[in-house]
Each structure stands twice: as C-alpha cells, then as structure tokens.
Design an enzyme around this catalytic site. Sequence first.
Site, PDB file in Angstrom:
ATOM      1  N   GLU A 123       0.853  -1.184   0.000  1.00 44.37           N
ATOM      2  CA  GLU A 123       0.000   0.000   0.000  1.00 44.37           C
ATOM      3  C   GLU A 123       0.888   1.232   0.000  1.00 44.37           C
ATOM      4  OE1 GLU A 123      -3.396   2.468   2.478  1.00 44.37           O
ATOM      5  OE2 GLU A 123      -3.145   0.336   2.929  1.00 44.37           O
ATOM      6  N   GLU A 161       5.040   5.110   3.329  1.00 50.80           N
ATOM      7  CA  GLU A 161       4.492   6.439   3.652  1.00 50.80           C
ATOM      8  C   GLU A 161       5.650   7.384   3.971  1.00 50.80           C
ATOM      9  OE1 GLU A 161       2.689   9.530   3.937  1.00 50.80           O
ATOM     10  OE2 GLU A 161       1.192   7.925   3.778  1.00 50.80           O
ATOM     11  N   ASP A 178      10.189   7.296   0.127  1.00 54.81           N
ATOM     12  CA  ASP A 178       9.550   7.561  -1.154  1.00 54.81           C
ATOM     13  C   ASP A 178       9.215   6.240  -1.855  1.00 54.81           C
ATOM     14  OD1 ASP A 178       8.802   8.447  -3.665  1.00 54.81           O
ATOM     15  OD2 ASP A 178      10.758   9.275  -4.195  1.00 54.81           O
ATOM     16  N   ASP A 189      -2.742  12.445  -3.253  1.00 55.52           N
ATOM     17  CA  ASP A 189      -2.939  13.886  -3.433  1.00 55.52           C
ATOM     18  C   ASP A 189      -3.302  14.175  -4.885  1.00 55.52           C
ATOM     19  OD1 ASP A 189      -2.724  16.676  -3.596  1.00 55.52           O
ATOM     20  OD2 ASP A 189      -1.092  16.726  -2.115  1.00 55.52           O
ATOM     21  N   LYS A 193      -4.499  21.902  -8.879  1.00 59.11           N
ATOM     22  CA  LYS A 193      -4.136  23.037  -9.734  1.00 59.11           C
ATOM     23  C   LYS A 193      -3.360  22.533 -10.949  1.00 59.11           C
ATOM     24  CE  LYS A 193      -3.986  26.454  -6.009  1.00 59.11           C
ATOM     25  NZ  LYS A 193      -3.142  27.431  -5.287  1.00 59.11           N
ATOM     26  N   ASP A 222     -11.342  10.551  -4.418  1.00 58.00           N
ATOM     27  CA  ASP A 222     -12.606  11.265  -4.261  1.00 58.00           C
ATOM     28  C   ASP A 222     -12.594  12.551  -5.074  1.00 58.00           C
ATOM     29  OD1 ASP A 222     -10.765  12.644  -2.783  1.00 58.00           O
ATOM     30  OD2 ASP A 222     -11.902  12.647  -0.911  1.00 58.00           O
ATOM     31  N   THR A 273     -13.534   5.354   4.995  1.00 60.79           N
ATOM     32  CA  THR A 273     -12.956   6.256   5.977  1.00 60.79           C
ATOM     33  C   THR A 273     -13.999   7.243   6.500  1.00 60.79           C
ATOM     34  OG1 THR A 273     -12.318   7.974   4.402  1.00 60.79           O
ATOM     35  CG2 THR A 273     -10.781   6.144   4.699  1.00 60.79           C
ATOM     36  N   HIS A 274     -13.652   7.880   7.613  1.00 56.75           N
ATOM     37  CA  HIS A 274     -14.532   8.900   8.194  1.00 56.75           C
ATOM     38  C   HIS A 274     -14.749  10.037   7.204  1.00 56.75           C
ATOM     39  CE1 HIS A 274     -16.092  11.918  10.957  1.00 56.75           C
ATOM     40  NE2 HIS A 274     -15.085  12.712  10.624  1.00 56.75           N
ATOM     41  N   PHE A 275     -13.666  10.475   6.552  1.00 60.85           N
ATOM     42  CA  PHE A 275     -13.770  11.587   5.602  1.00 60.85           C
ATOM     43  C   PHE A 275     -14.593  11.189   4.381  1.00 60.85           C
ATOM     44  CE2 PHE A 275      -9.873  12.564   7.968  1.00 60.85           C
ATOM     45  CZ  PHE A 275     -10.189  13.848   8.394  1.00 60.85           C
TER      46      PHE A 275
END
Length: 247
Positions: free
Chosen positions: A78, A103, A130, A153, A157, A189, A226-228
């Site tokens: 992951e 991570e 990385d 992420d 932009k 998302d 997830t919560h978000f």
Amino acid sequence: MSDDPRPGKAPPKPFTVTEGHRQVRSFVLRQGRFTPAQQRAFDEQWPRFGLDYTPPGSRGTPRDFDAVFGRSAPRIVEIGFGNGEALRYSAARDAARDHIGIEVHAPGVGRLLNALADDDARNVRVYHHDAVEVLSNEVADGSLDEIRIYFPDPWHKKRHHKRRLVQPDFAALLVRKLAPGGRLHLATDWQEYAGHMFDVLDATPGIANRAGPRGAVPRPDWRPQTHFETRGQKLGHGVWDLLYDRV
C-alpha cells in the site's frame, strides 16, 4: 500517553537527496507536530515493524521479503497509507498475505507503528520512504500480489499536475512489480483525478480495467470506508475505485 509538551525529533527526510539534481516528487512534507508518543513508536517499534530503505549500490539486489517475514506468502503493497487505517484493517483480516506499507509522513507512520504493536501484527512491515525509490530498488519485478493506492494527493491546480503520483512512467513501474494475475487498486474522491487515472492506466500495457475502459467498481470490502469518505458522501461527493488486473 505522555504529557510531555515538547515535540519529538522527526526522522530524516524520507528520500534520497542527489546533489545538484532537483526531482519532481508527488509529495510535500507537511509533517505537522511530531509527538513524543510518535517518537517512542519509532524508537520502540521500528526495529519490529520498520524497514530501512537501502540505496541500490549498498545491496545490489532486491530485498528478500521471505527472510523479512519468515515465510513465503503473497504480498500486498500500500502506497501512501496515511494514518494506516486501511493497512491495519486489511492485515488483521487477511493473515494469509503479507502487507508492506510505504508512507513519507512521519506522524502517520508513528501512529501506525503504535497500532500494529497493539494488534501484535505479524504480517506487516513499513517503509518511511519515497515509494518510487522503494519499488524501484527494494521490490523484485513480478513479486507482488497486489498494489494499493488510496486517495493520493490530486494536486488539483493545473500547474501542479506534474506532481501527481499516477503518471505513465510510474504506472509502468507498478505493472513491472505485479505478478501475473496480480491486482492494482486505486481510489480517489476527486473526479478530475479519476479521469486522469483512467487516461494513464487504461493506456498502460500489461493491465486491464476490470470494469472496462474508464470504468470504476463499487468499493470492495477489503477497503474500509474512511470517516472523511463517509462525510463526503453525505455532502454528495463521489468516490471512484479503479481495479486493474495484471495480464
């Protein structure tokens, strides 16, 4: 939990610095507060759960994960596990496979280390480094049963799109690391980033979209909500799960 108000000392930068060479990366280190509890996690739990990245010239061959885990088993990587919720959830419910988390943000790594110790997890190891370097130099080609990338992420932009993790070269690297019949699972998302992922992955040789061109699948049961994500869905936001098979 300590009441010590002083922050801990964050670990070294999780990438190789090459003098005179500036590399575009998919992350910016916004570490936040590195707490004493997270410091203790690195001090006490890293020897048990952590994997130190080894530069390619120092070892010369990919890491022997059979030796790391003490067994030969299918393996999941992951990338960008955040606080480690999905990784912890999967490892507890899928003991037959070994889990490797990658991570760069130290506070999230520290939180997961503490959680793994609470679980007495036996099938998880963690890199604080990385992912491009780890996959390129630590993981043998054709050795992974599955690769997961949840909510990277989106760099929304336009001038930052070059920082997005999912790019043609990186997609080719993922395909190279998957075993025949292996699986690539991504979730986002951000609709525009989902479209970007489709553009890149549907055109990548060696993998096939399980839902057909530009197709997403319902959230699989191995990925916890997830919560978000729950909050976003209540607000009408979408989530796209992309599932590709190594052919």
